[in-house]
Design a protein around this motif. Structure first.
Motif: not given
Length: 391
Positions: A265-270
């Motif tokens: 979920a955090v990686l999807t913004s990067r």
């Protein structure tokens, strides 16, 4: 519902599936004796429930596209609640098995429509984050369900377990009615026909992006189903783990998927969703090929670490692959969700059957099936997915 409240409610709907299977397993031997049968009654009731899930998915998806998301949910949850209570009242095996089919037919409504609601409310990246959060519930429910079922059974008996399922269905139905807004208006301008539904599914199967990412997801989860069906025999019979130690291993692997999904979920913004899927697929494929190439069973620690890494990778692949597969289908998200769920179910079932058929009192059959699944997933990705994807 504000903030993440709607996701919590969708998580409850997704939890119906594992709760309805795992909650009553601790009481299964006592149920078989009361019905005057052997263990095959419980086994047939699980099969009956799964058949209901499979059939119901293909019905609720198109219906939710036509009539809105909430009306089919009302029908499914009502059927699930009533059949659950009826299961608690029967005194023989045949009616129980038939009611379990109806329970699966009703319970799958939440599983299918939850994915469609996520697609209605979010874009591809938002859907990946939402699916990552839903994995928290889907992964925790199988761990808690047997504990909850055992506690209820010891206190009030097995009939109370099914009564509790009916109560859970009623609570979900009430929450849906009062606290969840409709995300798709009814569209009854076109005439309903079974041929139209079949054509809709045919168009979905012609969408390369949908098929490829669903296959990647389904094949990798097929490795997980192989693990679920074969790991107990391998770890306890071949490696000598006690049931208590096996439960710790199972819990640790579930925790790995949960943590990976939350990191995702955090990686999807990067990172682009397709890039995350691509990188995550390499890990299980490499592990599977390395394990399948061994001449003998690996040591217990190598096996446990490999299983943990393999299953954790699903937390990075499943949410993103589902989000990409549904991204082009805003108008028929229900049907797309239904076909996706059916494909995942079929691939998982086939891998579980293959694991059981190849079992040879060693770890090799399990490792081979997991290797085939993970290698197949990455081959599908590289042969087709990159021709049409979302960056």
């Amino acid at each position: 519902m504000k903030r993440h409240g709607w996701l919590l409610l969708l998580g409850a709907l997704c939890a119906i599936g594992p709760l309805s299977i795992d909650m009553y397993l601790p009481s299964a031997p006592f149920m078989a004796r009361e019905f005057g049968s052997e263990g095959q009654t419980v086994q047939l009731s699980v099969v009956s429930y799964l058949v209901g899930l499979l059939v119901g998915q293909l019905l609720y998806g198109p219906l939710s596209d036509r009539h809105g998301r909430k009306p089919p949910l009302y029908v499914g949850l009502w059927l699930y609640g009533c059949s659950s209570v009826a299961c608690a009242l029967v005194d023989s095996a045949v009616p129980f098995i038939c009611l379990r089919f109806l329970q699966g037919l009703g319970g799958c409504a939440g599983m299918v429509i939850a994915r469609a609601i996520v697609r209605d409310r979010t874009n591809a990246v938002g859907a990946a984050r939402a699916f990552s959060l839903l994995m928290l519930v889907v992964s925790v429910a199988p761990l808690l369900a047997p504990l909850l079922g055992a506690a209820v059974f010891q206190q009030w008996g097995w009939r109370a377990v099914f009564g509790g399922m009916g109560l859970f269905g009623a609570l979900c139905l009430t929450a849906i009615h009062f606290w969840m807004r409709e995300t798709r208006e009814a569209n009854t301008t076109s005439r309903f026909s079974w041929l139209g539904i079949a054509r809709n599914y045919g168009r979905l199967l012609g969408d390369r992006q949908f098929v490829v990412y669903t296959l990647c997801n389904g094949l990798l989860q097929g490795g997980m189903y192989a693990y679920i069906s074969g790991s107990a025999a391998v770890l306890m019979n071949v490696y000598g783990l006690s049931p208590r130690h096996y439960s710790w291993v199972f819990a640790a692997n579930s925790l790995g998927m949960i943590v990976a999904a939350q990191l995702n979920a955090v990686l999807t913004s990067r990172l682009a969703l397709a890039r995350i899927v691509e990188r995550a697929l390499w890990l299980p494929a490499g592990l599977g090929l390395a394990a399948a190439g061994l001449d003998s069973d690996p040591s217990i620690w190598i096996l446990l670490i490999g299983l943990f890494l393999f299953l954790s990778s699903i937390g990075f692949v499943a949410p993103n692959a589902a989000a990409i597969a549904l991204s082009n289908h805003a108008e028929n998200a229900g049907a797309a969700s239904a076909l996706m769920g059916t494909m995942l179910f079929v691939l998982g079932t086939l891998s579980a059957i293959a694991t059981a058929a190849l079992h040879d009192d060693s770890a090799r059959s399990l490792l081979i099936v997991m290797a085939i699944c993970s290698t197949g997933a990455i081959l599908v990705f590289y042969l087709a997915a990159r021709q049409r994807t979302i960056d």
